[in-house]
Design a protein around this motif. Structure first.
Motif, PDB file in Angstrom:
ATOM      1  N   THR A  78       0.830  -1.207   0.000  1.00 26.91           N
ATOM      2  CA  THR A  78       0.000   0.000   0.000  1.00 26.91           C
ATOM      3  C   THR A  78       0.861   1.252   0.000  1.00 26.91           C
ATOM      4  O   THR A  78       0.613   2.209  -0.754  1.00 26.91           O
ATOM      5  N   ARG A  79       1.886   1.269   0.825  1.00 28.96           N
ATOM      6  CA  ARG A  79       2.766   2.436   0.906  1.00 28.96           C
ATOM      7  C   ARG A  79       3.467   2.691  -0.422  1.00 28.96           C
ATOM      8  O   ARG A  79       3.542   3.831  -0.900  1.00 28.96           O
ATOM      9  N   GLN A  80       3.978   1.626  -1.024  1.00 32.16           N
ATOM     10  CA  GLN A  80       4.702   1.772  -2.290  1.00 32.16           C
ATOM     11  C   GLN A  80       3.769   2.205  -3.424  1.00 32.16           C
ATOM     12  O   GLN A  80       4.148   3.038  -4.262  1.00 32.16           O
ATOM     13  N   VAL A  81       2.575   1.637  -3.460  1.00 38.42           N
ATOM     14  CA  VAL A  81       1.613   2.014  -4.500  1.00 38.42           C
ATOM     15  C   VAL A  81       1.188   3.473  -4.337  1.00 38.42           C
ATOM     16  O   VAL A  81       1.107   4.227  -5.314  1.00 38.42           O
ATOM     17  N   GLU A  82       0.934   3.875  -3.098  1.00 37.77           N
ATOM     18  CA  GLU A  82       0.528   5.260  -2.859  1.00 37.77           C
ATOM     19  C   GLU A  82       1.621   6.237  -3.289  1.00 37.77           C
ATOM     20  O   GLU A  82       1.347   7.265  -3.923  1.00 37.77           O
ATOM     21  N   ASP A  83       2.869   5.914  -2.968  1.00 36.63           N
ATOM     22  CA  ASP A  83       3.988   6.786  -3.364  1.00 36.63           C
ATOM     23  C   ASP A  83       4.060   6.927  -4.881  1.00 36.63           C
ATOM     24  O   ASP A  83       4.210   8.025  -5.411  1.00 36.63           O
ATOM     25  N   ARG A  84       3.962   5.794  -5.588  1.00 37.33           N
ATOM     26  CA  ARG A  84       4.073   5.849  -7.045  1.00 37.33           C
ATOM     27  C   ARG A  84       2.866   6.553  -7.676  1.00 37.33           C
ATOM     28  O   ARG A  84       3.020   7.319  -8.639  1.00 37.33           O
ATOM     29  N   ALA A  85       1.676   6.303  -7.139  1.00 36.61           N
ATOM     30  CA  ALA A  85       0.476   6.960  -7.660  1.00 36.61           C
ATOM     31  C   ALA A  85       0.571   8.474  -7.478  1.00 36.61           C
ATOM     32  O   ALA A  85       0.210   9.250  -8.367  1.00 36.61           O
ATOM     33  N   HIS A  86       1.076   8.884  -6.328  1.00 33.69           N
ATOM     34  CA  HIS A  86       1.237  10.319  -6.061  1.00 33.69           C
ATOM     35  C   HIS A  86       2.196  10.940  -7.077  1.00 33.69           C
ATOM     36  O   HIS A  86       1.942  12.036  -7.597  1.00 33.69           O
ATOM     37  N   GLU A  87       3.282  10.239  -7.383  1.00 37.49           N
ATOM     38  CA  GLU A  87       4.236  10.735  -8.376  1.00 37.49           C
ATOM     39  C   GLU A  87       3.572  10.896  -9.745  1.00 37.49           C
ATOM     40  O   GLU A  87       3.929  11.793 -10.518  1.00 37.49           O
ATOM     41  N   ALA A  88       2.589  10.027 -10.029  1.00 40.48           N
ATOM     42  CA  ALA A  88       1.901  10.073 -11.321  1.00 40.48           C
ATOM     43  C   ALA A  88       0.715  11.024 -11.323  1.00 40.48           C
ATOM     44  O   ALA A  88       0.037  11.165 -12.342  1.00 40.48           O
ATOM     45  N   GLY A  89       0.450  11.680 -10.173  1.00 40.34           N
ATOM     46  CA  GLY A  89      -0.656  12.632 -10.093  1.00 40.34           C
ATOM     47  C   GLY A  89      -1.993  12.007  -9.765  1.00 40.34           C
ATOM     48  O   GLY A  89      -3.047  12.604 -10.039  1.00 40.34           O
TER      49      GLY A  89
END
Length: 337
Positions: A78-89
């Motif tokens: 969850t943490r890793q997905v949230e970080d990457r999603a945030h980077e993608a907007g």
């Protein structure tokens, strides 16, 4: 009081249609555009996600559904997905199903009502009919850390669970263990790990005992109960593989209840290489997944599909890594075949 598009138009001294064009990135004079952007900033105006959805535009939100947020492996995903999603907007809307099909269906319906742009489904998603409906409607879906359904055309990012089960069983056999039990879950990942376990036994000419594979309800308490049950059997195992690190913690509890020593009396292993595996006593031999790269690939594939980059459906299979720690050792009770 909530700021509206009318307030922005009034402050900028332009029409509502001009504000709408700026918000939708349509052609408008540079001077008017700057006025609108400045007014939006000063008023701290946030366009409604629901309004965007009603006009057919993307909402920049991803529905993220997993089986158990208390599982440290899924929490790390969850943490890793949230970080990457945030980077993608993109933002995540998180739901945990507690392994219940009715909750899976309810959350999918709820998130569809909120017009999320796509879904990342983590772990064992049991409701195949819901998945079929999503794919038939053209909703972008990624299965992450899950075995894909052969009849479904969806992108999948997972680890090679067969190899993981094979490697960890081979490790124990190399230490002289012949009576190796497996505490599994009903998930497809567990079934693949069991398949690898059986393959390793077969290649080393070891007998496979049906009663050495037991199915847990995924709780610590049940893993402890099953471990005690195995250790009370007349021909008790000298090693126990758990299908995740959380269940391995339950095994450790059961071993302590029986007043046995790890790894002198019993070797114990897990899967997932979570923080639990590093902090328990003794530290746990386990299987590690490349979580960061898996999550990055999953988010990137979903965003590409949401944003119209046409690609064939893919199944990405990452390789696991055996992490050897102090919970496994040579078996002094090796039997004669």
């Amino acid at each position: 009081m909530k700021v509206t598009i009318y307030d922005v138009a009034e402050k900028a001294g332009v029409s509502i249609s001009t504000v709408s064009k700026v918000m939708n990135n349509q052609q408008v004079g540079q001077k008017s555009k700057q006025k609108v952007l400045k007014a939006m900033e000063e008023l701290d105006y946030k366009p409604s996600v629901l309004a965007s959805a009603l006009t057919g535009k993307r909402t920049s939100t991803i529905g993220f559904i997993l089986s158990d947020i208390a599982n440290p492996f899924l929490a790390e995903i969850t943490r890793q997905v949230e970080d990457r999603a945030h980077e993608a907007g993109y933002n995540l809307v998180l739901c945990s199903t507690d392994f219940k099909q009715e909750k899976e269906k309810r959350y999918i319906e709820l998130l569809r009502q909120k017009s999320v742009d796509g879904f990342i489904l983590v772990g064992d998603f049991k409701n195949k009919d819901v998945l079929v409906k999503l794919t038939h409607r053209g909703v972008p879906v990624i299965l992450l850390a899950a075995e894909s359904h052969p009849s479904l055309s969806v992108n999948t990012v997972t680890v090679d669970n067969f190899i993981g089960g094979y490697e960890i069983t081979s490790h124990l056999i190399g230490f002289g263990h012949e009576r190796i039990a497996f505490i599994a879950e009903t998930a497809g990942s567990s079934q693949e790990r069991i398949r690898g376990y059986k393959q390793a036994l077969q290649e080393h000419s070891l007998s496979y005992h049906e009663d050495f594979i037991v199915i847990s309800d995924s709780s610590l308490e049940d893993a402890k109960r099953l471990a005690v049950q195995l250790l009370d059997s007349p021909n008790r195992p000298t090693a126990i593989i758990s299908s995740n690190d959380l269940l391995a913690m339950g095994v450790l509890m059961g071993v302590r209840e029986k007043e046995l020593n790890i790894p002198k009396d019993l070797s114990v292993t897990g899967f997932d290489n979570t923080l639990l595996s590093k902090s328990c006593d003794p530290p746990l031999t386990t299987i590690s997944h490349p979580i960061k790269s898996m999550c990055t690939q999953a988010v990137d594939m979903l965003v590409e599909e949401i944003e119209g980059v046409k690609k064939e459906k893919q199944k990405i299979l990452a390789l696991p890594t055996l992490i050897v720690r102090k919970s496994t050792d040579y078996n002094p009770f090796k039997t004669n075949r």
